[in-house]
Design an enzyme around this catalytic site. Sequence first.
Site, mmCIF file in Angstrom:
data_model
loop_
_atom_site.group_PDB
_atom_site.id
_atom_site.type_symbol
_atom_site.label_atom_id
_atom_site.label_comp_id
_atom_site.label_asym_id
_atom_site.label_seq_id
_atom_site.Cartn_x
_atom_site.Cartn_y
_atom_site.Cartn_z
ATOM 1 N N HIS A 18 0.839 -1.206 0.000
ATOM 2 C CA HIS A 18 0.000 0.000 0.000
ATOM 3 C C HIS A 18 0.875 1.258 0.000
ATOM 4 O O HIS A 18 0.595 2.209 -0.729
ATOM 5 C CB HIS A 18 -0.907 0.023 1.240
ATOM 6 N N LYS A 42 -15.433 -8.741 4.147
ATOM 7 C CA LYS A 42 -14.383 -9.109 5.107
ATOM 8 C C LYS A 42 -14.680 -8.493 6.478
ATOM 9 O O LYS A 42 -15.067 -7.327 6.558
ATOM 10 C CB LYS A 42 -13.013 -8.569 4.647
ATOM 11 N N ARG A 90 -1.882 -6.650 -8.303
ATOM 12 C CA ARG A 90 -0.680 -7.366 -7.891
ATOM 13 C C ARG A 90 -0.449 -8.608 -8.728
ATOM 14 O O ARG A 90 0.591 -8.800 -9.337
ATOM 15 C CB ARG A 90 -0.778 -7.757 -6.412
ATOM 16 N N SER A 128 -2.696 -8.244 2.714
ATOM 17 C CA SER A 128 -3.048 -8.024 4.122
ATOM 18 C C SER A 128 -3.551 -9.313 4.757
ATOM 19 O O SER A 128 -3.259 -9.606 5.919
ATOM 20 C CB SER A 128 -4.125 -6.943 4.240
#
Length: 160
Positions: A18, A42, A90, A128
């Site tokens: 990030h 989440k 990513r 994460s």
Amino acid sequence: MSRIAIYAGSFDPPTNGHLDLIQRSLGFVDRLVVGVLNNVAKAPLFTADERQALIRACVDDARVDVRIFRGLLVDVAHEVGATLVIRGLRVVADFDYEMQMALTNRQLAPALETIFMVPSLETAYISSTLVKQVAQFQGNVSGFVPPPVAAALRAKFPRT
Ligand code: PNS
């Protein structure tokens, strides 16, 4: 006219990936609003206040404003005057979800452009979710997150 972008995410927790994207974005925007949002899919480990404080502890640039939001990303973008949404791509696995989000957001707000950014090679694999798994089992997260986040993870998962 100044170019304002929103970099939205759950940042649970913020990682070196990030931070890499925040620095890269500052190469072409005048102001970057880092929007801490909840991903409804989440359950977060850190509260929104904690996530905001962690990002602030890691980013020292007057052009960056870290704020907590609720609701739709397109509404948040409108509220802060952003014309760009920054998202990192990513790995190939990110693509489907990111494309669906970008097209959904375009349907809702046609003038808002999503910019997909390529992270540094060193951070491209960091997630994460995996960082939380490593921390939960007392693994060393120092290669994935900045020191304030590593300390916060240790506090969430103390050695028993
Ligand atoms: O870091 P994440 O979890 O991939 O971030 C996802 C996030 C928070 C950007 C996304 O869930 C989001 O935009 N939430 C706000 C609600 C919304 O606008 N949903 C529709 C987007 S298509």
